[in-house]
Design a protein around this motif. Structure first.
Motif, PDB file in Angstrom:
ATOM      1  N   VAL A  87       0.843  -1.208   0.000  1.00 30.63           N
ATOM      2  CA  VAL A  87       0.000   0.000   0.000  1.00 30.63           C
ATOM      3  C   VAL A  87       0.875   1.253   0.000  1.00 30.63           C
ATOM      4  CG1 VAL A  87      -1.760   1.295   1.277  1.00 30.63           C
ATOM      5  CG2 VAL A  87      -1.917  -1.197   1.113  1.00 30.63           C
ATOM      6  N   PHE A  88       1.963   1.225   0.774  1.00 32.71           N
ATOM      7  CA  PHE A  88       2.871   2.381   0.815  1.00 32.71           C
ATOM      8  C   PHE A  88       3.462   2.652  -0.571  1.00 32.71           C
ATOM      9  CE2 PHE A  88       6.881   4.583   1.539  1.00 32.71           C
ATOM     10  CZ  PHE A  88       6.502   5.562   2.458  1.00 32.71           C
ATOM     11  N   THR A  89       3.901   1.599  -1.232  1.00 35.43           N
ATOM     12  CA  THR A  89       4.487   1.733  -2.561  1.00 35.43           C
ATOM     13  C   THR A  89       3.472   2.292  -3.559  1.00 35.43           C
ATOM     14  OG1 THR A  89       5.981  -0.125  -2.129  1.00 35.43           O
ATOM     15  CG2 THR A  89       5.648   0.484  -4.421  1.00 35.43           C
ATOM     16  N   ALA A  90       2.195   1.914  -3.377  1.00 30.56           N
ATOM     17  CA  ALA A  90       1.150   2.378  -4.297  1.00 30.56           C
ATOM     18  C   ALA A  90       0.750   3.824  -4.029  1.00 30.56           C
ATOM     19  CB  ALA A  90      -0.078   1.471  -4.173  1.00 30.56           C
ATOM     20  N   LEU A  91       0.626   4.201  -2.762  1.00 29.51           N
ATOM     21  CA  LEU A  91       0.088   5.520  -2.430  1.00 29.51           C
ATOM     22  C   LEU A  91       1.119   6.637  -2.347  1.00 29.51           C
ATOM     23  CD1 LEU A  91      -2.603   4.710   0.303  1.00 29.51           C
ATOM     24  CD2 LEU A  91      -2.909   4.980  -2.155  1.00 29.51           C
ATOM     25  N   LYS A  92       2.339   6.311  -1.929  1.00 26.78           N
ATOM     26  CA  LYS A  92       3.330   7.367  -1.700  1.00 26.78           C
ATOM     27  C   LYS A  92       3.572   8.248  -2.934  1.00 26.78           C
ATOM     28  CE  LYS A  92       7.777   8.362   0.464  1.00 26.78           C
ATOM     29  NZ  LYS A  92       8.206   9.412  -0.464  1.00 26.78           N
ATOM     30  N   PRO A  93       3.816   7.674  -4.115  1.00 30.33           N
ATOM     31  CA  PRO A  93       4.062   8.556  -5.259  1.00 30.33           C
ATOM     32  C   PRO A  93       2.825   9.332  -5.712  1.00 30.33           C
ATOM     33  CG  PRO A  93       4.059   6.251  -5.944  1.00 30.33           C
ATOM     34  CD  PRO A  93       4.004   6.251  -4.458  1.00 30.33           C
ATOM     35  N   ILE A  94       1.643   8.747  -5.541  1.00 27.04           N
ATOM     36  CA  ILE A  94       0.414   9.420  -5.982  1.00 27.04           C
ATOM     37  C   ILE A  94       0.152  10.657  -5.140  1.00 27.04           C
ATOM     38  CG2 ILE A  94      -2.099   9.202  -6.201  1.00 27.04           C
ATOM     39  CD1 ILE A  94      -1.666   6.212  -6.754  1.00 27.04           C
ATOM     40  N   TYR A  95       0.297  10.507  -3.810  1.00 24.77           N
ATOM     41  CA  TYR A  95      -0.034  11.614  -2.909  1.00 24.77           C
ATOM     42  C   TYR A  95       1.207  12.330  -2.367  1.00 24.77           C
ATOM     43  CZ  TYR A  95      -4.676   9.619  -3.184  1.00 24.77           C
ATOM     44  OH  TYR A  95      -5.876   9.148  -3.650  1.00 24.77           O
ATOM     45  N   ARG A  96       2.360  11.982  -2.865  1.00 21.48           N
ATOM     46  CA  ARG A  96       3.625  12.622  -2.456  1.00 21.48           C
ATOM     47  C   ARG A  96       3.685  12.742  -0.929  1.00 21.48           C
ATOM     48  NH1 ARG A  96       4.067  18.089  -5.055  1.00 21.48           N
ATOM     49  NH2 ARG A  96       6.200  17.949  -4.320  1.00 21.48           N
ATOM     50  N   MET A  97       3.463  11.631  -0.260  1.00 16.41           N
ATOM     51  CA  MET A  97       3.334  11.633   1.200  1.00 16.41           C
ATOM     52  C   MET A  97       4.593  12.079   1.924  1.00 16.41           C
ATOM     53  SD  MET A  97       0.996   8.493   2.493  1.00 16.41           S
ATOM     54  CE  MET A  97       1.456   7.287   1.275  1.00 16.41           C
ATOM     55  N   GLU A  98       4.377  12.946   2.884  1.00 11.21           N
ATOM     56  CA  GLU A  98       5.455  13.409   3.760  1.00 11.21           C
ATOM     57  C   GLU A  98       5.058  13.073   5.194  1.00 11.21           C
ATOM     58  OE1 GLU A  98       7.757  17.522   5.129  1.00 11.21           O
ATOM     59  OE2 GLU A  98       6.223  17.593   3.572  1.00 11.21           O
ATOM     60  N   VAL A  99       5.948  12.404   5.902  1.00  9.36           N
ATOM     61  CA  VAL A  99       5.663  12.006   7.284  1.00  9.36           C
ATOM     62  C   VAL A  99       6.542  12.826   8.222  1.00  9.36           C
ATOM     63  CG1 VAL A  99       5.475  10.074   8.896  1.00  9.36           C
ATOM     64  CG2 VAL A  99       5.197   9.671   6.430  1.00  9.36           C
ATOM     65  N   ILE A 100       5.914  13.460   9.193  1.00  7.04           N
ATOM     66  CA  ILE A 100       6.609  14.342  10.133  1.00  7.04           C
ATOM     67  C   ILE A 100       6.380  13.848  11.558  1.00  7.04           C
ATOM     68  CG2 ILE A 100       6.754  16.723  10.997  1.00  7.04           C
ATOM     69  CD1 ILE A 100       5.552  17.561   8.229  1.00  7.04           C
ATOM     70  N   GLY A 101       7.435  13.873  12.372  1.00  7.18           N
ATOM     71  CA  GLY A 101       7.296  13.565  13.793  1.00  7.18           C
ATOM     72  C   GLY A 101       7.452  12.109  14.175  1.00  7.18           C
ATOM     73  N   LEU A 102       8.058  11.308  13.317  1.00  6.42           N
ATOM     74  CA  LEU A 102       8.251   9.893  13.665  1.00  6.42           C
ATOM     75  C   LEU A 102       9.091   9.730  14.928  1.00  6.42           C
ATOM     76  CD1 LEU A 102       8.833   8.147  10.213  1.00  6.42           C
ATOM     77  CD2 LEU A 102       6.872   7.897  11.745  1.00  6.42           C
TER      78      LEU A 102
END
Length: 196
Positions: free
Chosen positions: A11-26
Motif C-alpha cells: 500500500v505504501f508503494t502504491a500511495l506514496k508517489p500518488i499523494y507525495r506523502m510526507e511524514v513528520i514527527g516519527l
C-alpha cells in the motif's frame, strides 16, 4: 515478513508517489508501550494512510459490515482490524481495544467518528477520552493534512504523546480528556497552516 508488513509495503508503494506523502514527527513515536493513536478524519483512505506511515502496527476498529464481505473478511483481521457495531455500545469492541492497549499495542481511532470534509476539526466523541483513561496507555495525536489529490503533497504529522496519568489520578471525565486530545490535534493543524 508477516501479512501486515507485506500489505503495508504494498500500500505504501502504491500511495506514496500518488499523494507525495510526507511524514513528520516519527521521532515522537514511542518504541514500546500502549498507544492510543488519535487522528482527524478527512477521507476514506485515512486508516491505511495512518497505518502505513506509523512505525508500529496499528489496530483499527472497522464497521462490522465490512467483515461480511467475501474478500475483506479474511484480509481485515490480517491487517489488525477488528469489528465494531456502529450506532450501538459494542462491549466486545470496547474490550478488544482496551485489551490491546493494555498489552502494549497501538490502537488507532478517529475521535470525530466519521469523515469531516468541512476543512475544520469537528467535535470529538467521549469514547476517545474513555479509551485514554481506561486503556493504561498514552495518547498520540496525529494530523492528516490534505487534500487527497494526485500529485499534491499529503502530510501525516505525529505529535508528542500526551501523558494521561495526571487525568487518571484525579479521575477526570472522558469528555475533558477528549477535549485535550482534540486540542492537541488542532495544534498540529495550526502549526502546519502557520508555516504555509
Amino acid at each position: 515478513m508477516d501479512f501486515y508488513q507485506f500489505a503495508k509495503s504494498v500500500v505504501f508503494t502504491a500511495l506514496k508517489p500518488i499523494y507525495r506523502m510526507e511524514v513528520i514527527g516519527l521521532e515522537n513515536f514511542p518504541k514500546e508501550g500502549g498507544i492510543l493513536l488519535c487522528s482527524n478524519h478527512i477521507d476514506a483512505l485515512d486508516p491505511p494512510v495512518v497505518g502505513i506511515t506509523s512505525p508500529r502496527p496499528v489496530n483499527f476498529m472497522a464497521k462490522e459490515e465490512l467483515f461480511k464481505l467475501p474478500i475483506l473478511k479474511s484480509i481485515l483481521p490480517s491487517v489488525h482490524a477488528f469489528p465494531v457495531k456502529r450506532g450501538l455500545s459494542d462491549r466486545q469492541a470496547l474490550r478488544t481495544a482496551l485489551d490491546l492497549l493494555k498489552q502494549g499495542q497501538v490502537v488507532g481511532i478517529f475521535p470525530e467518528g466519521t469523515r469531516n470534509k468541512t476543512g475544520t476539526l469537528g467535535k470529538g466523541f467521549s469514547g476517545a477520552g474513555f479509551f485514554a483513561l481506561k486503556g493504561e496507555a498514552n495518547v498520540m495525536p496525529c494530523a492528516i493534512i490534505g487534500p487527497y489529490k494526485p500529485f499534491r503533497r499529503l502530510k501525516v504529522v505525529f505529535g508528542k504523546p500526551i501523558d494521561i496519568a495526571p487525568y487518571r489520578e484525579r479521575r477526570a471525565k472522558a469528555e475533558e480528556v477528549t477535549e485535550v486530545i482534540m486540542a492537541s490535534i488542532q495544534e498540529l493543524l495550526d502549526e502546519h497552516y502557520k508555516k504555509n
